[in-house]
Design a protein around this motif. Structure first.
Motif, PDB file in Angstrom:
ATOM      1  N   LEU A   9       0.835  -1.198   0.000  1.00  0.00           N
ATOM      2  CA  LEU A   9       0.000   0.000   0.000  1.00  0.00           C
ATOM      3  C   LEU A   9       0.872   1.251   0.000  1.00  0.00           C
ATOM      4  O   LEU A   9       2.034   1.219   0.406  1.00  0.00           O
ATOM      5  CB  LEU A   9      -0.908   0.008   1.238  1.00  0.00           C
ATOM      6  N   TYR A  10       0.289   2.358  -0.430  1.00  0.00           N
ATOM      7  CA  TYR A  10       1.010   3.627  -0.444  1.00  0.00           C
ATOM      8  C   TYR A  10       0.889   4.320   0.900  1.00  0.00           C
ATOM      9  O   TYR A  10      -0.152   4.270   1.553  1.00  0.00           O
ATOM     10  CB  TYR A  10       0.454   4.544  -1.534  1.00  0.00           C
ATOM     11  N   VAL A  11       1.985   4.971   1.296  1.00  0.00           N
ATOM     12  CA  VAL A  11       2.016   5.729   2.544  1.00  0.00           C
ATOM     13  C   VAL A  11       2.527   7.130   2.248  1.00  0.00           C
ATOM     14  O   VAL A  11       3.209   7.365   1.253  1.00  0.00           O
ATOM     15  CB  VAL A  11       2.906   5.049   3.614  1.00  0.00           C
ATOM     16  N   LEU A  12       2.187   8.052   3.124  1.00  0.00           N
ATOM     17  CA  LEU A  12       2.648   9.428   3.020  1.00  0.00           C
ATOM     18  C   LEU A  12       3.745   9.630   4.060  1.00  0.00           C
ATOM     19  O   LEU A  12       3.552   9.323   5.237  1.00  0.00           O
ATOM     20  CB  LEU A  12       1.484  10.389   3.276  1.00  0.00           C
ATOM     21  N   MET A  13       4.895  10.142   3.583  1.00  0.00           N
ATOM     22  CA  MET A  13       6.013  10.379   4.491  1.00  0.00           C
ATOM     23  C   MET A  13       6.315  11.867   4.549  1.00  0.00           C
ATOM     24  O   MET A  13       6.148  12.573   3.557  1.00  0.00           O
ATOM     25  CB  MET A  13       7.254   9.629   4.006  1.00  0.00           C
TER      26      MET A  13
END
Length: 195
Positions: A9-13
């Motif tokens: 899944l995509y995550v925001l950093m």
């Protein structure tokens, strides 16, 4: 902020590399104007960088016009609506059946009326054309009785509809085709430049 694909899944950093949001999505856009479009199956959702949904519901399409602070969204009934980036409705679903793209602050629409709306959703002027295009260099192509010409941002023809085909203006010039199928360029006044 940056969107990074994790294991699945995509995550925001953030800038330090700390994960600040799990999008719970296998597909999403990069951050634009503080917003992210995430895909869940066949539906799209718009969230901010803290994960809060900006618009309630799921959509088939979301088109961003951040230079105008607008979003054009399509629901499951294939109706379009326009929202601002605060999530406030500018034009409700179904008001118009056809929306072109926003360009130079205007968007061609068709419904009970045809015309161009501004970025506030107000009908700036009505038109009675067969077809019309987006504004480029202050002019938009428009067809009347099978012939193309160009209108200004008030809806008035500045280059009469006499051409078989036209292309959009670019760098203050447009290519047009006359009835003898010859292409040439015209300037914004309609003056022929070359054959």
């Amino acid at each position: 902020f940056g969107i990074i694909k994790g294991k699945q899944l995509y995550v925001l950093m953030d800038k330090t590399g700390k994960i600040v949001l799990n999008t719970k999505s296998k597909s999403c856009t990069d951050v634009s104007g503080g917003l992210i479009i995430v895909r869940k199956g066949r539906k799209l959702k718009l969230i901010n960088t803290s994960g809060k949904a900006l618009l309630s519901g799921n959509y088939l399409k979301i088109i961003e016009y951040f230079e105008y602070g607008l979003l054009k969204v399509q629901n499951s009934k294939r109706q379009w609506a326009v929202y601002n980036k605060e999530g406030e409705c500018v034009l409700p679903f179904g008001q118009y059946q056809i929306y072109a793209e926003f360009s130079e602050g205007l968007c061609y629409v068709e419904g009970k009326q045809k015309g161009y709306i501004d970025t506030f959703g107000k009908l700036k002027f009505r038109v009675d054309f067969q077809k019309a295009g987006n504004f480029n260099c202050g002019l938009a192509k428009a067809m009347v009785k099978g012939k193309w010409g160009f209108i200004d941002t008030l809806g008035k023809f500045v280059i009469p509809p006499v051409y078989a085909e036209v292309q959009d203006f670019e760098n203050n010039l447009a290519k047009v085709k006359d009835n003898q199928f010859c292409w040439f360029q015209v300037d914004q006044s309609g003056r022929k430049l070359n054959k």
